[in-house]
Design a protein around this motif. Structure first.
Motif, mmCIF file in Angstrom:
data_model
loop_
_atom_site.group_PDB
_atom_site.id
_atom_site.type_symbol
_atom_site.label_atom_id
_atom_site.label_comp_id
_atom_site.label_asym_id
_atom_site.label_seq_id
_atom_site.Cartn_x
_atom_site.Cartn_y
_atom_site.Cartn_z
ATOM 1 N N ARG A 45 28.795 37.655 32.624
ATOM 2 C CA ARG A 45 27.439 37.299 32.228
ATOM 3 C C ARG A 45 26.594 36.819 33.400
ATOM 4 O O ARG A 45 25.452 37.243 33.584
ATOM 5 N N PHE A 46 27.161 35.935 34.236
ATOM 6 C CA PHE A 46 26.381 35.338 35.320
ATOM 7 C C PHE A 46 26.635 35.999 36.676
ATOM 8 O O PHE A 46 26.093 35.551 37.692
ATOM 9 N N GLU A 47 27.470 37.055 36.678
ATOM 10 C CA GLU A 47 27.772 37.788 37.907
ATOM 11 C C GLU A 47 28.265 36.847 39.011
ATOM 12 O O GLU A 47 27.799 36.858 40.139
ATOM 13 N N ILE A 48 29.243 36.016 38.633
ATOM 14 C CA ILE A 48 29.842 35.077 39.571
ATOM 15 C C ILE A 48 30.764 35.845 40.513
ATOM 16 O O ILE A 48 31.534 36.696 40.070
ATOM 17 N N PRO A 49 30.720 35.573 41.823
ATOM 18 C CA PRO A 49 31.630 36.257 42.753
ATOM 19 C C PRO A 49 33.089 35.988 42.382
ATOM 20 O O PRO A 49 33.439 34.876 41.989
ATOM 21 N N ILE A 50 33.927 37.009 42.501
ATOM 22 C CA ILE A 50 35.344 36.846 42.179
ATOM 23 C C ILE A 50 35.978 35.821 43.113
ATOM 24 O O ILE A 50 36.692 34.910 42.691
ATOM 25 N N ASN A 51 35.723 35.962 44.409
ATOM 26 C CA ASN A 51 36.239 35.008 45.393
ATOM 27 C C ASN A 51 35.109 34.040 45.755
ATOM 28 O O ASN A 51 34.405 34.226 46.756
ATOM 29 N N HIS A 52 34.923 33.009 44.938
ATOM 30 C CA HIS A 52 33.815 32.092 45.159
ATOM 31 C C HIS A 52 34.213 30.991 46.151
ATOM 32 O O HIS A 52 35.362 30.565 46.224
ATOM 33 N N GLU A 53 33.215 30.553 46.910
ATOM 34 C CA GLU A 53 33.398 29.487 47.881
ATOM 35 C C GLU A 53 32.359 28.396 47.617
ATOM 36 O O GLU A 53 31.553 28.489 46.686
ATOM 37 N N GLU A 54 32.351 27.383 48.465
ATOM 38 C CA GLU A 54 31.478 26.229 48.235
ATOM 39 C C GLU A 54 30.004 26.601 48.206
ATOM 40 O O GLU A 54 29.221 26.031 47.453
ATOM 41 N N ASN A 55 29.613 27.574 49.023
ATOM 42 C CA ASN A 55 28.193 27.948 49.112
ATOM 43 C C ASN A 55 27.878 29.239 48.356
ATOM 44 O O ASN A 55 26.815 29.825 48.569
ATOM 45 N N SER A 56 28.771 29.671 47.487
ATOM 46 C CA SER A 56 28.556 30.922 46.756
ATOM 47 C C SER A 56 27.417 30.792 45.750
ATOM 48 O O SER A 56 27.148 29.706 45.221
ATOM 49 N N THR A 57 26.752 31.899 45.493
ATOM 50 C CA THR A 57 25.734 31.989 44.442
ATOM 51 C C THR A 57 26.001 33.250 43.634
ATOM 52 O O THR A 57 26.758 34.132 44.059
ATOM 53 N N CYS A 58 25.374 33.342 42.474
ATOM 54 C CA CYS A 58 25.564 34.509 41.612
ATOM 55 C C CYS A 58 24.632 35.649 42.033
ATOM 56 O O CYS A 58 23.582 35.414 42.640
ATOM 57 N N SER A 59 25.021 36.863 41.667
ATOM 58 C CA SER A 59 24.240 38.044 42.064
ATOM 59 C C SER A 59 23.177 38.372 41.018
ATOM 60 O O SER A 59 23.142 39.476 40.465
ATOM 61 N N ILE A 60 22.311 37.410 40.724
ATOM 62 C CA ILE A 60 21.209 37.615 39.774
ATOM 63 C C ILE A 60 19.894 37.503 40.528
ATOM 64 O O ILE A 60 19.598 36.462 41.122
ATOM 65 N N ASN A 61 19.114 38.571 40.536
ATOM 66 C CA ASN A 61 17.866 38.589 41.289
ATOM 67 C C ASN A 61 16.676 38.177 40.434
ATOM 68 O O ASN A 61 16.668 38.382 39.213
ATOM 69 N N GLN A 62 15.697 37.601 41.092
ATOM 70 C CA GLN A 62 14.450 37.229 40.419
ATOM 71 C C GLN A 62 13.795 38.469 39.823
ATOM 72 O O GLN A 62 13.814 39.544 40.400
ATOM 73 N N GLY A 63 13.216 38.322 38.637
ATOM 74 C CA GLY A 63 12.467 39.403 38.011
ATOM 75 C C GLY A 63 13.290 40.386 37.215
ATOM 76 O O GLY A 63 12.739 41.255 36.535
ATOM 77 N N THR A 64 14.631 40.279 37.277
ATOM 78 C CA THR A 64 15.469 41.190 36.501
ATOM 79 C C THR A 64 15.468 40.792 35.025
ATOM 80 O O THR A 64 15.074 39.683 34.663
ATOM 81 N N GLN A 65 15.949 41.715 34.175
ATOM 82 C CA GLN A 65 15.994 41.443 32.749
ATOM 83 C C GLN A 65 16.887 40.242 32.448
ATOM 84 O O GLN A 65 16.570 39.418 31.583
ATOM 85 N N LEU A 66 18.006 40.132 33.161
ATOM 86 C CA LEU A 66 18.911 39.014 32.952
ATOM 87 C C LEU A 66 18.260 37.695 33.354
ATOM 88 O O LEU A 66 18.403 36.683 32.655
ATOM 89 N N ALA A 67 17.532 37.698 34.451
ATOM 90 C CA ALA A 67 16.854 36.478 34.900
ATOM 91 C C ALA A 67 15.811 36.032 33.876
ATOM 92 O O ALA A 67 15.676 34.839 33.579
ATOM 93 N N LYS A 68 15.081 36.982 33.293
ATOM 94 C CA LYS A 68 14.082 36.646 32.283
ATOM 95 C C LYS A 68 14.753 36.108 31.015
ATOM 96 O O LYS A 68 14.240 35.182 30.370
ATOM 97 N N LEU A 69 15.919 36.687 30.667
ATOM 98 C CA LEU A 69 16.637 36.238 29.481
ATOM 99 C C LEU A 69 17.140 34.803 29.671
ATOM 100 O O LEU A 69 17.071 33.974 28.754
#
Length: 381
Positions: A45-69
């Motif tokens: 759902r949130f497109e979390i990186p599989i190998n996440h680290e302390e400074n990781s962020t999700c792959s959700i871009n501004q303006g996308t349908q998911l971001a609006k939802l």
């Protein structure tokens, strides 16, 4: 308690959605995501990186349908949260703050950008898995060691819903109640424990005699006969399999148990061989195929991956190790009974989750293993 959690989730979701509001329901595991309608894994759902680290962020871009939802969502429910590494929650926190900053100037000052998030789960169950990590590393990886924990309000559910159906049989109810209390006392550290020299702290307890299997030169045969009585006559019965499972912390013990039980399943045995290779993008070492030939790759065993040789019979109970098609119930942890074995595909009938009885096709899947002791990434199809 698990039963209460799901009731609370369903009540909240039904109430808010009846008012036309948007609720995100996610879970840390694929099998838990099947319990509630519309629920998906948090990684998906949130497109979390599989190998996440302390400074990781999700792959959700501004303006996308998911971001609006996400911007319109009134509530986010995250089930089985203790299983996830705290970096996953922090990645979602940073991403939501970024997405919501154009709608709320104060989003950067609030956890999850100001969205209401319900985190559910039991810290006395499975905590984050830290490869080769000890107790200290596992505790540090938990959500209650994140900066987000300071913003959480804790609510405890105390009624064991599993005891209610047993009220008709007093002896059975008392037995389950006593066992439940014993398990909770272990989790709470109320059972007297001893320590071994290599451990350094009390961590071993004595299990009551009536819960142990005594004697015998064949321990695997003993536990199989007690857990699965008359298995050779009942292995095709979905209800019979749903109520039983043998848990073990070691993969080689799993292989021994599977080999032992295979002899009780009638029919011809089929052997599927994997196609193993090294991911070319994982290393710059020249002539790596010469250093690690295919014959060597076939001998490797990895946690979470099937072995090179997969032996099956029609009627075998099996479990998926990857999310394939979640909307039809094919996710990590789904249990099935094999109904047909073809050259390139396996047909099975689902016996767990909401899709019980559904026949599905399992195709060949490419799995990867990234254990750190090897300087390459194995691709096993």
């Amino acid at each position: 308690m698990e039963g209460q959690e799901k009731h609370v989730y369903r009540t909240l979701i039904a109430r808010l959605r009846s008012e036309g509001k948007i609720v995100f329901a996610v879970a840390s595991s694929g099998i838990a995501a099947l319990i509630l309608q519309g629920k998906r894994t948090a990684h998906s759902r949130f497109e979390i990186p599989i190998n996440h680290e302390e400074n990781s962020t999700c792959s959700i871009n501004q303006g996308t349908q998911l971001a609006k939802l996400i911007t319109r969502a009134s509530l986010i429910i995250w089930d089985e949260t203790p299983m996830h590494h705290r970096y996953a929650f922090e990645a979602v926190d940073k991403t939501l703050k970024d997405i919501l900053r154009f709608d709320d100037l104060n989003s950067s000052d609030n956890p999850f950008g100001g969205k209401t998030v319900m985190l559910g789960g039991d810290f006395r169950q499975i905590l984050p898995v830290v490869p080769k990590g000890g107790r200290h590393e596992v505790v540090l990886a938990s959500i209650n060691n994140s900066y987000l924990w300071d913003y959480c309000m804790v609510f405890n559910l105390k009624t064991n819903m599993r005891l209610n159906p047993c009220s008709a049989d007093i002896s059975t109810s008392n037995s389950i109640s006593e066992f439940s209390k014993w398990v909770l006392d272990i989790r709470d550290g109320k059972i007297e424990s001893i320590s071994r020299e290599e451990d350094g702290e009390p961590s071993w307890i004595k299990i009551p005699s009536h819960l142990l299997i005594h004697g015998g030169d064949n321990p695997i045969g003993e536990i199989v006969s007690i857990t699965y009585p008359s298995f050779h006559n009942s292995y095709k019965d979905a209800h019979y399999l749903q109520e039983r499972a043998i848990l073990t912390p070691k993969n080689h013990t799993v292989d021994e148990i599977n080999s032992h039980m295979m002899q009780f399943v009638a029919g011809e045995q089929h052997s599927y061989l994997s196609s193993d290779s090294i991911c070319k993008a994982s290393s710059n070492v020249a002539d790596q195929d010469m250093i690690y030939p295919v014959e060597f790759l076939n001998t490797l065993h990895f946690s979470g991956l099937p072995n090179h040789v997969l032996q099956l019979k029609v009627g075998n109970p099996i479990m998926l190790l990857r999310n394939i098609k979640q909307n039809v119930g094919l996710c990590n942890g789904t249990r099935l009974i094999v109904t047909q074995l073809a050259t390139w595909i396996i047909e099975g009938r689902i016996i767990t989750g909401k899709n019980i009885g559904t026949k599905v096709l399992i195709p060949m899947v490419i799995l990867t293993a990234t254990e750190s002791k090897w300087p390459f990434v194995l691709r096993r199809r």
